[in-house]
Design a protein around this motif. Structure first.
Motif, mmCIF file in Angstrom:
data_model
loop_
_atom_site.group_PDB
_atom_site.id
_atom_site.type_symbol
_atom_site.label_atom_id
_atom_site.label_comp_id
_atom_site.label_asym_id
_atom_site.label_seq_id
_atom_site.Cartn_x
_atom_site.Cartn_y
_atom_site.Cartn_z
ATOM 1 N N GLU A 172 104.271 4.726 30.193
ATOM 2 C CA GLU A 172 105.599 4.360 29.201
ATOM 3 C C GLU A 172 105.645 4.792 27.906
ATOM 4 O OE1 GLU A 172 105.190 0.161 30.122
ATOM 5 O OE2 GLU A 172 104.863 0.942 32.114
ATOM 6 N N HIS A 173 104.552 4.807 27.287
ATOM 7 C CA HIS A 173 104.252 5.343 25.955
ATOM 8 C C HIS A 173 104.613 6.865 25.589
ATOM 9 C CE1 HIS A 173 103.315 1.534 24.158
ATOM 10 N NE2 HIS A 173 102.169 1.486 24.895
ATOM 11 N N PHE A 174 104.195 7.437 26.632
ATOM 12 C CA PHE A 174 104.439 8.976 26.554
ATOM 13 C C PHE A 174 105.182 9.462 27.692
ATOM 14 C CE2 PHE A 174 100.882 7.785 23.847
ATOM 15 C CZ PHE A 174 101.063 8.271 22.716
ATOM 16 N N PRO A 175 106.340 9.296 27.884
ATOM 17 C CA PRO A 175 107.139 9.606 28.949
ATOM 18 C C PRO A 175 107.063 11.325 29.099
ATOM 19 C CG PRO A 175 108.657 8.675 27.706
ATOM 20 C CD PRO A 175 107.282 8.403 27.172
ATOM 21 N N GLY A 176 107.119 12.135 30.158
ATOM 22 C CA GLY A 176 107.195 13.412 30.136
ATOM 23 C C GLY A 176 105.665 14.129 29.716
ATOM 24 N N VAL A 177 104.917 13.522 29.275
ATOM 25 C CA VAL A 177 103.424 14.133 29.028
ATOM 26 C C VAL A 177 102.657 13.910 30.264
ATOM 27 C CG1 VAL A 177 101.563 13.983 27.526
ATOM 28 C CG2 VAL A 177 103.649 13.535 26.377
ATOM 29 N N PRO A 178 101.950 15.075 30.711
ATOM 30 C CA PRO A 178 101.348 14.869 31.963
ATOM 31 C C PRO A 178 100.012 14.246 31.523
ATOM 32 C CG PRO A 178 101.151 17.179 31.114
ATOM 33 C CD PRO A 178 102.295 16.517 30.129
ATOM 34 N N ARG A 179 99.445 13.600 32.555
ATOM 35 C CA ARG A 179 98.230 12.866 32.441
ATOM 36 C C ARG A 179 97.163 13.147 33.357
ATOM 37 N NH1 ARG A 179 99.912 7.971 34.023
ATOM 38 N NH2 ARG A 179 101.998 8.650 34.105
ATOM 39 N N ILE A 180 96.024 13.461 33.058
ATOM 40 C CA ILE A 180 94.818 14.033 34.046
ATOM 41 C C ILE A 180 93.770 12.911 33.672
ATOM 42 C CG2 ILE A 180 94.375 15.580 32.237
ATOM 43 C CD1 ILE A 180 93.265 17.179 34.679
ATOM 44 N N ALA A 181 93.437 12.467 35.137
ATOM 45 C CA ALA A 181 92.266 11.573 35.059
ATOM 46 C C ALA A 181 91.022 12.212 35.831
ATOM 47 C CB ALA A 181 92.555 10.077 35.605
ATOM 48 N N LEU A 182 89.977 12.197 35.206
ATOM 49 C CA LEU A 182 88.693 12.739 35.945
ATOM 50 C C LEU A 182 87.362 11.767 36.172
ATOM 51 C CD1 LEU A 182 89.825 14.452 32.936
ATOM 52 C CD2 LEU A 182 89.013 16.405 34.693
ATOM 53 N N THR A 183 86.923 12.037 37.307
ATOM 54 C CA THR A 183 85.817 11.267 37.300
ATOM 55 C C THR A 183 84.732 12.006 38.466
ATOM 56 O OG1 THR A 183 84.625 9.285 38.281
ATOM 57 C CG2 THR A 183 86.631 9.988 39.499
ATOM 58 N N ALA A 184 83.459 11.716 38.426
ATOM 59 C CA ALA A 184 82.503 12.283 39.187
ATOM 60 C C ALA A 184 82.275 11.302 40.442
ATOM 61 C CB ALA A 184 81.001 12.748 38.580
ATOM 62 N N THR A 185 82.835 9.958 40.322
ATOM 63 C CA THR A 185 82.481 8.913 41.172
ATOM 64 C C THR A 185 83.464 9.385 42.578
ATOM 65 O OG1 THR A 185 82.014 7.496 39.571
ATOM 66 C CG2 THR A 185 82.469 6.562 41.611
ATOM 67 N N ALA A 186 82.425 9.255 43.785
ATOM 68 C CA ALA A 186 83.201 9.774 44.914
ATOM 69 C C ALA A 186 83.643 8.755 45.964
ATOM 70 C CB ALA A 186 82.119 10.628 45.779
ATOM 71 N N ASP A 187 83.347 7.322 45.607
ATOM 72 C CA ASP A 187 83.927 6.572 46.701
ATOM 73 C C ASP A 187 85.339 6.204 46.807
ATOM 74 O OD1 ASP A 187 83.943 3.565 45.981
ATOM 75 O OD2 ASP A 187 82.725 4.787 44.581
ATOM 76 N N THR A 188 85.788 6.126 48.014
ATOM 77 C CA THR A 188 87.271 5.818 48.145
ATOM 78 C C THR A 188 87.847 4.736 47.651
ATOM 79 O OG1 THR A 188 86.158 6.194 50.424
ATOM 80 C CG2 THR A 188 88.837 6.291 50.105
ATOM 81 N N ARG A 189 87.120 3.732 47.266
ATOM 82 C CA ARG A 189 87.804 2.448 46.755
ATOM 83 C C ARG A 189 88.074 2.728 45.336
ATOM 84 N NH1 ARG A 189 84.689 -3.133 47.235
ATOM 85 N NH2 ARG A 189 83.296 -1.870 45.598
#
Ligand code: ADP
Ligand code: ZN
Length: 609
Positions: A172-189
């Motif tokens: 909501e704060h940055f509409p239109g700005v793409p976000r990318i989240a990254l992790t090396a944790t593999a489990d589905t949950r």
């Protein structure tokens, strides 16, 4: 020259060109290209990639290609600082904002941001969500928002950070700005939790293989932990950086002492050390070469060191996930690295006892028990380790990897039904309260006062296993325990009793196969097995000479050596022997900025070799 070259900084640039010119890499790996394209096009991305997979470029390149600053949220100040340092060495305008910064410095960064002179801005999550910070960022041009170590949003995980939960509001704060989240944790949950909390507006998911082909996995039965570890390091990793994991503070001090007494540079790292000392040890690990840290699990997450050549486990980790994460800190640079572990029956006792005393609910204990079983299964595995490891994360692997102990020296599996029955029967007849040492003495018919005092020399199982060596019986009992046929007393004295599942085996309705522990040998053979990648003395000398130059440059600038060039780049220089700056520019990891800054010094050194 094409028109593009004359375009000002920050305008539309080809991702490949940025990859080549800034970072000195020839091409994207795995999913990188698809991710970079999605983010450049303004779409959200959730990225799951193993450690060392190359997550950073997935947001760094779009940040350089799109106009404005890429804002990167990262949980650890030390990590941010290291990444900014490394980016600056590539000539990228990276800055960090956190509470430890002096006010004048903060002002400088904020001004640079407003003037559009920042490519990447690293911010701690709690800082980012402060109203003042948000309004400041809203005035600036933001290229993208990257959320690193995104598993910190998971309330079930070990790295939960409450501030991460607030990051969902960024949409909501940055509409239109793409976000990318990254992790090396593999489990589905965890995966689903990240998607739910951070991407209410949806995201594309990119899941890379979690295999780490350059890591060689090995598990050995523990005979003499000290000499096993010392031999391993001396024979295979002399002068290299590594992490040794232990379960307790006391043990980490002890093991660091052993290694130091052997003339190796080893430092303990655990929660019992003063904060200053911990920081100092971590800093030395990052800035020096060939240093070993002997740590409890408190060490590792904040470390981006690419040239960790080995991770050794002196005690069993908590779970396969923990093992995977911890071993994953080896070989981020893609060069060969070792994940080495010694394991024995004591580990099983201790972990089962810790579980019994944990005060966890029955249900949680059951889950934890299953995790422990999975880990024991992995240890006793006699086929390729990769299917077992990756299968745990839902990834299929065909086996036969050629880079684990079981592939390199396949262990024998023998039918041990008869001896297993003898051992179980011995447990039963001695009253289901003795540990392995005593059981082995009875089986082998050892005459001692203790045994005759207990009347155990009159049992039918006394001496029935005399023809097998003690090591055989210890190994068998360990495997019966790992397979759940025996159970350890929760009182922690190592007493063993029969599990109900042993009944069929005792009655002769079930068979038991065991893995034969490899015969103990000195490490000479292993060296031979590695000969194909082992450098000659001359190569080693040349490599050391480049490393020395790198260390001198790093010291002069106060940065870690790998910030100047990675080992992989030094090796590529030796292989390609560039004799001009143009030729050096073609070596992987040599971007434009580093070429200008260090190119001549390395060319001169290469010429002298
Ligand atoms: P992660 O954050 O996923 O653990 P990094 O982003 O630190 O991994 O990258 C790991 C290593 O791989 C770094 O040394 C990085 O420079 C290198 N690397 C990443 N992408 C590429 C590529 N496309 N070509 C060559 N090296 C790469
Ligand atoms: Zn294998």
């Amino acid at each position: 020259m094409t028109a593009q070259v004359r375009e000002p900084e920050g305008s539309t640039r080809q991702p490949e060109r940025v990859l080549r010119e800034v970072f000195g890499y020839a091409g994207f790996r795995g999913c990188q290209r698809a991710i970079v394209d999605a983010v450049i096009a303004g779409r959200n991305a959730l990225v799951l990639m193993p450690t060392g997979g190359g997550k950073s470029l997935c947001y760094q390149i779009p940040a350089l290609v799109r106009s404005g600053a890429g804002v990167v949220v990262s949980p650890l100040i030390a990590l941010m600082r290291d990444q900014v340092e490394a980016l600056k060495a590539f000539g990228v305008r990276a800055e960090v904002l956190n509470s430890s910064l002096p006010p004048a410095e903060q002002q400088r960064v904020e001004q640079a941001l407003n003037a559009g002179q920042v490519d990447l801005l690293y911010v701690a999550p709690e800082r980012l969500m402060q109203p003042r910070m948000l309004s400041r960022l809203k005035r600036a041009e933001i290229a993208l928002l990257a959320i690193d170590e995104a598993h910190c949003v998971s309330q079930w995980g070990h790295d939960f950070r409450p501030e991460y939960l607030q990051l969902g509001a960024l949409a909501e704060h940055f509409p239109g700005v793409p976000r990318i989240a990254l992790t090396a944790t593999a489990d589905t949950r965890t995966r689903n939790e990240i998607a739910e909390s951070l991407f209410a507006d949806g995201c594309e998911k990119f899941i890379d293989s979690f295999d780490r082909p350059n890591i060689r996995y090995r598990v050995q039965p523990r005979h003499n932990a000290k000499s096993q570890l010392v031999d391993f390091i001396r024979n295979e990793h002399a002068g290299e950086s590594g992490i040794v994991y232990c379960l307790s503070r006391k043990r980490s001090e002890q093991v660091a002492g052993w290694l130091s007494a052997e003339g190796l540079t080893a430092l303990p790292y655990h929660a019992g050390l003063e904060g200053d000392q911990r920081r100092a040890h971590q800093d030395r690990f990052i800035r020096e070469e060939g240093l070993i840290v002997v740590a409890t699990v408190a060490f590792g997450m904040g470390i981006d060191k690419p040239d960790v050549r080995f991770v050794a486990h002196m005690d069993l980790p908590r779970s396969i996930e923990a093992y995977y994460q911890e071993t994953g800190r080896a070989g981020r640079d893609g060069l060969p690295a070792d994940a080495w572990m010694v394991y024995g029956m004591e580990d099983v006792y201790r972990l089962r006892q810790m579980l019994a005393e944990s005060g966890l609910s029955e249900e949680r204990q059951r889950i934890e028990r299953q995790r422990l079983e999975a880990l024991l299964g992995y240890c006793e595995q006699s086929e390729c380790r990769r299917p077992a490891l990756l299968g745990y994360f839902g990834e299929a692997h065909a086996g036969g990897c050629g880079n684990c102990d079981n592939c390199l020296e396949p262990p024998q599996r023998i039918d041990a039904t008869e001896p297993a029955r003898m051992a179980l029967s011995c447990v039963y007849r001695t009253g289901q309260r003795f540990g392995a040492g005593h059981l082995v003495d009875v089986l082998r018919g050892k005459a001692s006062e203790r045994i005759s005092g207990l009347g155990h020399d009159r049992l039918s199982t006394f001496g029935i296993g005399a023809e097998q060596p003690a090591a055989f019986w210890h190994s068998l009992i360990r495997q019966l325990l790992a397979a759940g046929k025996l159970a350890a007393d929760p009182d922690g004295h190592g007493g063993l009793r029969l599990d109900p599942s042993a009944r069929d085996l005792l009655r002769g309705d079930d068979a038991f196969r065991m893995r034969q522990d490899p015969v103990r040998k000195r490490a000479g053979k292993r060296r031979a097995a590695r000969a194909e990648v082992e450098p000659s003395a001359a190569d080693q000398q040349a490599f050391d000479s480049l490393r020395t130059l790198r260390l001198d440059l790093a010291r002069a600038e106060g940065v870690p050596p790998y910030v100047i060039f990675h080992d992989a780049t030094l090796q590529a220089m030796l292989a390609e022997k560039p004799d001009s700056l143009e030729a050096l520019a073609g070596v992987q990891g040599v971007g434009r900025h580093k070429l200008e800054k260090y190119g001549q010094a390395f060319l001169d050194r290469l010429r002298d070799l």
